[in-house]
Scaffold this motif. Structure first.
Motif, PDB file in Angstrom:
ATOM      1  N   ILE A  11     -10.268 111.395  -2.332  1.00  0.00           N
ATOM      2  CA  ILE A  11     -11.297 112.416  -2.537  1.00  0.00           C
ATOM      3  C   ILE A  11     -11.369 112.637  -4.041  1.00  0.00           C
ATOM      4  CG2 ILE A  11     -12.082 114.740  -1.894  1.00  0.00           C
ATOM      5  CD1 ILE A  11     -11.567 112.897   0.523  1.00  0.00           C
ATOM      6  N   GLU A  12     -12.440 112.189  -4.678  1.00  0.00           N
ATOM      7  CA  GLU A  12     -12.430 112.191  -6.144  1.00  0.00           C
ATOM      8  C   GLU A  12     -13.804 112.506  -6.735  1.00  0.00           C
ATOM      9  OE1 GLU A  12     -11.204 108.275  -7.382  1.00  0.00           O
ATOM     10  OE2 GLU A  12     -12.966 107.305  -6.531  1.00  0.00           O
ATOM     11  N   GLU A  39      -9.779 120.265   2.114  1.00  0.00           N
ATOM     12  CA  GLU A  39      -8.576 120.227   2.945  1.00  0.00           C
ATOM     13  C   GLU A  39      -8.295 118.794   3.325  1.00  0.00           C
ATOM     14  OE1 GLU A  39      -8.193 123.155   5.982  1.00  0.00           O
ATOM     15  OE2 GLU A  39      -6.573 122.088   7.011  1.00  0.00           O
ATOM     16  N   GLU A  40      -7.172 118.275   2.840  1.00  0.00           N
ATOM     17  CA  GLU A  40      -6.781 116.886   3.097  1.00  0.00           C
ATOM     18  C   GLU A  40      -5.463 116.910   3.851  1.00  0.00           C
ATOM     19  OE1 GLU A  40      -8.106 113.496   2.445  1.00  0.00           O
ATOM     20  OE2 GLU A  40      -6.525 113.539   3.937  1.00  0.00           O
ATOM     21  N   ASP A  41      -5.520 116.554   5.135  1.00  0.00           N
ATOM     22  CA  ASP A  41      -4.352 116.692   6.000  1.00  0.00           C
ATOM     23  C   ASP A  41      -3.795 115.350   6.451  1.00  0.00           C
ATOM     24  OD1 ASP A  41      -4.635 119.395   5.787  1.00  0.00           O
ATOM     25  OD2 ASP A  41      -5.633 119.657   7.712  1.00  0.00           O
ATOM     26  N   THR A  42      -4.121 114.269   5.781  1.00  0.00           N
ATOM     27  CA  THR A  42      -3.631 112.963   6.208  1.00  0.00           C
ATOM     28  C   THR A  42      -2.660 112.399   5.179  1.00  0.00           C
ATOM     29  OG1 THR A  42      -5.331 111.594   5.157  1.00  0.00           O
ATOM     30  CG2 THR A  42      -5.859 112.559   7.303  1.00  0.00           C
ATOM     31  N   THR A  43      -1.801 111.519   5.617  1.00  0.00           N
ATOM     32  CA  THR A  43      -0.719 111.056   4.753  1.00  0.00           C
ATOM     33  C   THR A  43      -1.175 109.907   3.845  1.00  0.00           C
ATOM     34  OG1 THR A  43       1.615 110.477   4.762  1.00  0.00           O
ATOM     35  CG2 THR A  43       0.218 109.302   6.314  1.00  0.00           C
ATOM     36  N   GLY A  44      -0.537 109.818   2.685  1.00  0.00           N
ATOM     37  CA  GLY A  44      -0.848 108.735   1.747  1.00  0.00           C
ATOM     38  C   GLY A  44      -2.176 108.901   1.047  1.00  0.00           C
ATOM     39  N   SER A  45      -2.696 110.089   1.025  1.00  0.00           N
ATOM     40  CA  SER A  45      -4.027 110.309   0.458  1.00  0.00           C
ATOM     41  C   SER A  45      -3.951 110.888  -0.953  1.00  0.00           C
ATOM     42  CB  SER A  45      -4.836 111.239   1.368  1.00  0.00           C
ATOM     43  OG  SER A  45      -5.057 110.622   2.622  1.00  0.00           O
ATOM     44  N   THR A  46      -5.084 110.855  -1.641  1.00  0.00           N
ATOM     45  CA  THR A  46      -5.154 111.333  -3.018  1.00  0.00           C
ATOM     46  C   THR A  46      -6.374 112.221  -3.197  1.00  0.00           C
ATOM     47  OG1 THR A  46      -4.098 109.299  -3.827  1.00  0.00           O
ATOM     48  CG2 THR A  46      -5.306 110.618  -5.435  1.00  0.00           C
ATOM     49  N   VAL A  47      -6.160 113.377  -3.802  1.00  0.00           N
ATOM     50  CA  VAL A  47      -7.254 114.301  -4.149  1.00  0.00           C
ATOM     51  C   VAL A  47      -7.230 114.444  -5.668  1.00  0.00           C
ATOM     52  CG1 VAL A  47      -8.171 116.630  -3.860  1.00  0.00           C
ATOM     53  CG2 VAL A  47      -7.004 115.506  -1.953  1.00  0.00           C
ATOM     54  N   ARG A  48      -8.236 113.929  -6.348  1.00  0.00           N
ATOM     55  CA  ARG A  48      -8.148 113.898  -7.811  1.00  0.00           C
ATOM     56  C   ARG A  48      -9.507 114.114  -8.472  1.00  0.00           C
ATOM     57  NH1 ARG A  48      -6.760 107.390  -8.076  1.00  0.00           N
ATOM     58  NH2 ARG A  48      -8.804 106.672  -7.358  1.00  0.00           N
TER      59      ARG A  48
END
Lengths: 289, 294
Positions: free
Chosen positions: B126-127, B140-149
């Protein structure tokens, strides 16, 4: 007239705001990769304009067989099928090439994601902004002096590694003078029952590279295998700066160097049985059990 | 005098526009376009906006992603849910149980949650989005191995759909997620709600990094409090080089909580923390280089 000026200004700014963020262009593309397997034999910018999948059971899906090649996936995926594997399968491969750039690729379900090898020739590669996951051996291997590996996401390596012969897994593996920055390496898991090790970042014979701002976590070895956050093997004056390194299992080594000429500064190293092996701890590292 | 001004402005615009063109950006890579919402994406690829789209739905989802390997590229255009009002529970962009959702270059306004990724997928990115006016949670990011930048999350809070006292979050993440280089500003809640505000919430994060974010402009209501970066049920986490400003309200700058009183494996390092009436850092492992001030 002032109103006209204002309107014109707003019009121009509105147009700019939309243009500035538009999606990837194909304007610079020399050609497109039509399907897999495929070999790129001429220099230029080779693009993807669709998702590509291979159901091959071993071999190489995309070979770079020329110098000065850019592979721009434009965010599209190159995917394999780990369930079909009878031998090792590589997504993107090159050997002894000069100046290979790989960017904006999503790569999943192979044994090896990107494998740019060198037998002493080649280098100057740029590997950036890729999302590589579900490999059984390693995410990225980049060999050749003057190369850069940056802004990549590498995750879930070794999760289903039936064709990995040793069971050892690597997130990112480099050979020669290579800089690595701002990569995320998450979930590197040695094959169960193999006694294999798990390496977040592995560098071999790096005389002077910088390893900066990377994030490494969730590493799992098998049996007598070990864990390394960043392993600099046969290295020289590497600078290891501002990396975040974690070991949940508390058995591994945070950062290793050949000797104290490898310098550490500003790293967070947490949970490793041995935080630093042989490197010179310059200053400001946050080391905790 | 007026004519040269106009000419100058237009020339300036064309000059800047030509720089944009040199960046070689276009819609070439778009698999298809989202021209109206609500919409559901069923096939992988890059789905683009080429115009602003809006909806007044008060429940459901504006853009539902129902496939793996989907990129939503809004090209800077706006996904707008403001017309639904403050009682809306509609989501802007949503997926559940799909891998590799990428959302970029979107301006998302006025939804209950601007972006929600949940379930058993992961490896999302999510960028470069601007999420504005979300009623409860910006991203809201609820999953594993993810990136919010590289996201800008502004003016979050103000729902009238949730029973008080609630908590509004700029960014909420669950699982192993990287939260990097985001700017969270302007969190406020409805009057008389006694609601709290939190810039970034990291929940059950088993090995991630919260690096380089800024949190500011938080205003709770009544008995509510503020939290700059809150870490809940933590395992191992780096909280590094963030700037967190509390505005003098009750609450912590960076705090860790869970089943225990301290969480030394959460490493708080090199942050600037100011303006919190309670402890600047609470319950976490405190590393070097933090600058804390009242």
């Amino acid at each position: 007239m002032r109103v006209v000026v204002l309107l014109l200004s707003l019009l121009v700014l509105t147009m700019l705001s939309h243009r500035a963020h538009a999606a990837e262009s194909y304007a610079g593309c020399t050609g497109f990769v039509p399907s897999l397997p495929y070999t790129i034999s001429t220099p230029g910018i080779w693009c993807l304009n669709k998702t590509l999948n291979t159901q091959a059971t071993s071999g190489i899906s995309l070979t770079i067989a020329s110098d000065n090649v850019t592979l721009d996936c434009n965010g599209f995926a190159i995917s394999g099928n780990n369930k079909l594997r009878t031998g090792l399968m590589t997504a993107i491969y090159g050997k002894d090439r000069h100046i290979t750039t790989v960017r904006h690729c999503t790569v999943f379900s192979f044994d090896k994601g990107l494998d740019l090898q060198s037998t002493g020739a080649g280098g100057g590669h740029v590997v950036e902004d890729n999302n590589v996951y579900s490999m059984t051996m390693f995410g990225l291997r980049v060999e050749g002096d003057g190369s850069v590996v940056r802004h990549n996401l590498v995750s879930r390596v070794g999760a289903s590694n039936s064709t990995n012969p040793t069971g050892t897994t690597w997130g990112i593996y480099t050979v020669g003078s290579v800089n690595l920055s701002d990569n995320t390496v998450d979930g590197i898991i040695a094959r169960q029952g193999s006694n294999g090790s798990a390496y977040g970042i592995y560098t071999w014979k790096n005389p002077d590279g910088t390893i900066e701002g990377n994030r490494v976590h969730n590493l799992y070895a098998s049996g007598t295998g070990n864990i390394f956050g960043i392993a600099n093997i046969a290295s020289g004056r590497v600078s290891v700066l501002d990396n975040d390194l974690f070991d949940y299992t508390h058995i591994g080594t945070g950062v290793s160097c050949a000797d104290s000429s490898g310098r550490l500064k500003g790293n967070i190293i947490n949970g490793f049985a041995l935080a630093v092996l042989r490197c010179g701890k310059a200053k400001d590292n946050d080391i905790s059990p | 005098m007026r004519l040269p001004s106009i000419v100058l402005l237009v020339l300036l615009g064309l000059l800047m526009g030509s720089r944009g063109a040199k960046a070689a950006e276009s819609y070439d890579s778009c698999t298809g376009y989202i021209t109206s919402v609500p919409a559901t994406i069923h096939t992988s690829g890059t789905w683009c906006l080429k115009q602003d789209v809006s909806t007044a739905i008060t429940s459901g989802v504006a853009i539902e992603v129902a496939a793996d390997n989907v990129t939503i590229d809004c090209n800077g255009f706006r996904l707008d849910g403001l017309a639904a009002g403050t009682a809306s529970r509609a989501l802007g962009i949503h997926e559940i149980n799909h891998y590799v959702l990428t959302v970029r270059h979107c301006t998302i306004r006025g939804f209950y949650r601007g972006i929600l990724s949940e379930g058993g997928g992961g490896t999302d990115v999510i960028e470069d989005n601007h999420v504005d006016g979300s009623l409860l949670v910006g991203i809201e990011e609820d999953t594993t191995g993810s990136t919010v930048r590289h996201n800008l999350v502004t003016n979050t809070g103000g729902t009238t759909a949730t029973a008080s006292p609630y908590t509004a979050y700029g960014i909420y993440q669950h699982g192993n997620t990287e939260v990097l280089d985001n700017d969270v500003s302007g969190l406020s809640v409805a009057k008389n709600s006694n609601a709290s505000v939190v810039g970034i919430m990291a929940d059950d994060n088993g090995g991630g990094s919260i690096d380089g974010n800024t949190v500011r402009g938080m205003v709770p209501d009544g008995t509510g409090s503020v939290g700059g970066i809150l870490v809940q049920l933590p395992w191992q986490l780096a909280v590094r080089k963030n700037e967190v400003h509390g505005g003098g309200f009750s609450g912590n700058g960076i705090a860790c909580s869970g089943s225990g009183s301290s969480f030394p494996a959460v490493r708080v390092y090199g942050n600037v923390i100011s303006g919190f009436a309670s402890a600047a850092i609470a319950g976490c492992g405190v590393g070097a280089g933090n600058d804390t001030s009242p």
